[in-house]
Scaffold this active site. Structure first.
Site, PDB file in Angstrom:
ATOM      1  N   HIS A   1       1.875  -3.255   2.698  1.00  0.00           N
ATOM      2  CA  HIS A   1       3.421  -3.503   2.991  1.00  0.00           C
ATOM      3  C   HIS A   1       3.085  -4.807   4.005  1.00  0.00           C
ATOM      4  O   HIS A   1       4.031  -5.381   4.020  1.00  0.00           O
ATOM      5  CB  HIS A   1       3.952  -2.497   3.719  1.00  0.00           C
ATOM      6  CG  HIS A   1       4.451  -1.215   2.674  1.00  0.00           C
ATOM      7  ND1 HIS A   1       4.022   0.072   3.034  1.00  0.00           N
ATOM      8  CD2 HIS A   1       4.625  -1.122   1.430  1.00  0.00           C
ATOM      9  CE1 HIS A   1       4.329   0.803   1.988  1.00  0.00           C
ATOM     10  NE2 HIS A   1       4.697   0.029   1.103  1.00  0.00           N
TER      11      HIS A   1
ATOM     12  N   LYS B   1      14.438  13.551  -2.503  1.00  0.00           N
ATOM     13  CA  LYS B   1      13.164  13.176  -2.488  1.00  0.00           C
ATOM     14  C   LYS B   1      12.355  13.418  -1.068  1.00  0.00           C
ATOM     15  O   LYS B   1      12.759  13.054  -0.020  1.00  0.00           O
ATOM     16  CB  LYS B   1      12.917  11.685  -2.725  1.00  0.00           C
ATOM     17  CG  LYS B   1      11.700  11.060  -3.284  1.00  0.00           C
ATOM     18  CD  LYS B   1      11.794   9.657  -3.496  1.00  0.00           C
ATOM     19  CE  LYS B   1      10.469   8.903  -3.556  1.00  0.00           C
ATOM     20  NZ  LYS B   1      10.502   7.403  -3.608  1.00  0.00           N
TER      21      LYS B   1
ATOM     22  N   ARG C   1       1.896  -5.040  -7.461  1.00  0.00           N
ATOM     23  CA  ARG C   1       0.433  -4.854  -7.394  1.00  0.00           C
ATOM     24  C   ARG C   1      -0.108  -5.158  -8.675  1.00  0.00           C
ATOM     25  O   ARG C   1      -1.163  -5.399  -9.021  1.00  0.00           O
ATOM     26  CB  ARG C   1       0.123  -3.418  -6.879  1.00  0.00           C
ATOM     27  CG  ARG C   1       0.042  -3.361  -5.433  1.00  0.00           C
ATOM     28  CD  ARG C   1       0.110  -1.635  -5.056  1.00  0.00           C
ATOM     29  NE  ARG C   1       1.503  -1.435  -5.591  1.00  0.00           N
ATOM     30  CZ  ARG C   1       2.030  -0.064  -5.178  1.00  0.00           C
ATOM     31  NH1 ARG C   1       1.319   0.748  -4.473  1.00  0.00           N
ATOM     32  NH2 ARG C   1       3.131   0.301  -5.650  1.00  0.00           N
TER      33      ARG C   1
ATOM     34  N   SER D   1       1.175   3.877  -0.878  1.00  0.00           N
ATOM     35  CA  SER D   1       1.324   5.146   0.154  1.00  0.00           C
ATOM     36  C   SER D   1       1.046   6.551  -0.502  1.00  0.00           C
ATOM     37  O   SER D   1       0.651   7.436   0.203  1.00  0.00           O
ATOM     38  CB  SER D   1       2.998   5.209   0.493  1.00  0.00           C
ATOM     39  OG  SER D   1       3.304   3.936   1.206  1.00  0.00           O
TER      40      SER D   1
HETATM   41  P1  ADP Z   1       8.851   2.466  -3.370  1.00  0.00           P
HETATM   42  O1  ADP Z   1       8.989   4.044  -3.179  1.00  0.00           O
HETATM   43  O2  ADP Z   1      10.328   2.020  -3.344  1.00  0.00           O
HETATM   44  O3  ADP Z   1       8.156   2.158  -4.397  1.00  0.00           O
HETATM   45  P2  ADP Z   1       6.967   1.859  -1.136  1.00  0.00           P
HETATM   46  O4  ADP Z   1       7.204   2.267   0.490  1.00  0.00           O
HETATM   47  O5  ADP Z   1       6.002   2.556  -2.129  1.00  0.00           O
HETATM   48  O6  ADP Z   1       8.359   2.278  -1.856  1.00  0.00           O
HETATM   49  O7  ADP Z   1       6.798   0.384  -1.664  1.00  0.00           O
HETATM   50  C1  ADP Z   1       7.794  -0.588  -1.141  1.00  0.00           C
HETATM   51  C2  ADP Z   1       7.343  -1.824  -1.745  1.00  0.00           C
HETATM   52  O8  ADP Z   1       6.015  -2.283  -1.155  1.00  0.00           O
HETATM   53  C3  ADP Z   1       7.380  -2.118  -3.161  1.00  0.00           C
HETATM   54  O9  ADP Z   1       7.916  -3.280  -3.636  1.00  0.00           O
HETATM   55  C4  ADP Z   1       6.069  -2.008  -3.464  1.00  0.00           C
HETATM   56  O10 ADP Z   1       5.558  -2.565  -4.789  1.00  0.00           O
HETATM   57  C5  ADP Z   1       5.167  -2.767  -2.238  1.00  0.00           C
HETATM   58  N1  ADP Z   1       3.947  -2.290  -2.256  1.00  0.00           N
HETATM   59  C6  ADP Z   1       3.384  -1.130  -2.110  1.00  0.00           C
HETATM   60  N2  ADP Z   1       1.995  -1.012  -1.635  1.00  0.00           N
HETATM   61  C7  ADP Z   1       1.644  -2.364  -1.742  1.00  0.00           C
HETATM   62  C8  ADP Z   1       0.500  -2.887  -1.830  1.00  0.00           C
HETATM   63  N3  ADP Z   1      -0.688  -2.340  -1.569  1.00  0.00           N
HETATM   64  N4  ADP Z   1       0.479  -4.184  -1.680  1.00  0.00           N
HETATM   65  C9  ADP Z   1       1.585  -5.137  -2.087  1.00  0.00           C
HETATM   66  N5  ADP Z   1       2.795  -4.590  -2.043  1.00  0.00           N
HETATM   67  C10 ADP Z   1       2.964  -3.268  -2.010  1.00  0.00           C
END
Ligand code: ADP
Length: 148
Positions: A20, A44, A93, A130
């Site tokens: 992020h 959720k 990703r 995450s």
């Molecule tokens: P969601 O539950 O909406 O997927 P996340 O918190 O998991 O929320 O992710 C928020 C954003 O960050 C999404 O666009 C996700 O694709 C991106 N993201 C998560 N992990 C990575 C990573 N390792 N590299 C780049 N972008 C990421």
């Protein structure tokens, strides 16, 4: 005066990861303001509370004047309208992320006029999610190399 370019970076951020941080830092030159927004959803269940997630995000971006942290419930597009954000920022990703994002982005543009901007994640962060951090945390592992 030109209109301020405002982006919402929506997510669960349960918890924030280096992936992020990478996306937000690389998006800084593109926007005047980035609102990192935690989407809340009653059905959720999260591992970290909303307050904990907000605190981690605020800490990670305390030195970035352009970045603010917020939370919202309901449609991301409605939160964008309320925040006067013209763009949704997301990270990609892999093709699974792409397939998931495609229809949402198309609908947001057609229905709400909010465009999405995608950045492909840096290769050194493509394995980070995450959910991996939560798995490690659940089993008392060390996830410090994956989070800020
Ligand atoms: P969601 O539950 O909406 O997927 P996340 O918190 O998991 O929320 O992710 C928020 C954003 O960050 C999404 O666009 C996700 O694709 C991106 N993201 C998560 N992990 C990575 C990573 N390792 N590299 C780049 N972008 C990421």
């Amino acid at each position: 005066m030109a209109t301020k370019k405002i982006a919402v970076f929506p997510g669960s951020f349960d918890p924030i990861t280096l992936g992020h941080v990478d996306i937000i830092k690389r998006a800084l030159p593109l926007f005047d303001e980035i609102i990192v927004a935690i989407g809340t959803n009653a059905s959720k269940k999260s591992m970290w509370t909303l307050e904990e997630r907000k605190e981690k995000l605020s800490k990670a971006f305390s030195d970035q004047a352009k970045v603010s942290v917020a939370d919202y419930s309901g449609l991301t597009a409605n939160f964008c309208k309320k925040s006067k954000a013209q763009y949704i920022l997301r990270g990609l990703r892999n093709t699974t992320d792409f397939a998931y994002e495609q229809t949402i982005a198309q609908a947001n543009e057609k229905v709400n006029g909010v465009d999405s901007v995608f950045l492909i994640c840096s290769p050194e962060f493509s394995h980070i999610s995450s959910s991996i951090v939560r798995d490690i945390a659940r089993h008392d592992g060390d996830y410090s190399s994956l989070t800020p």
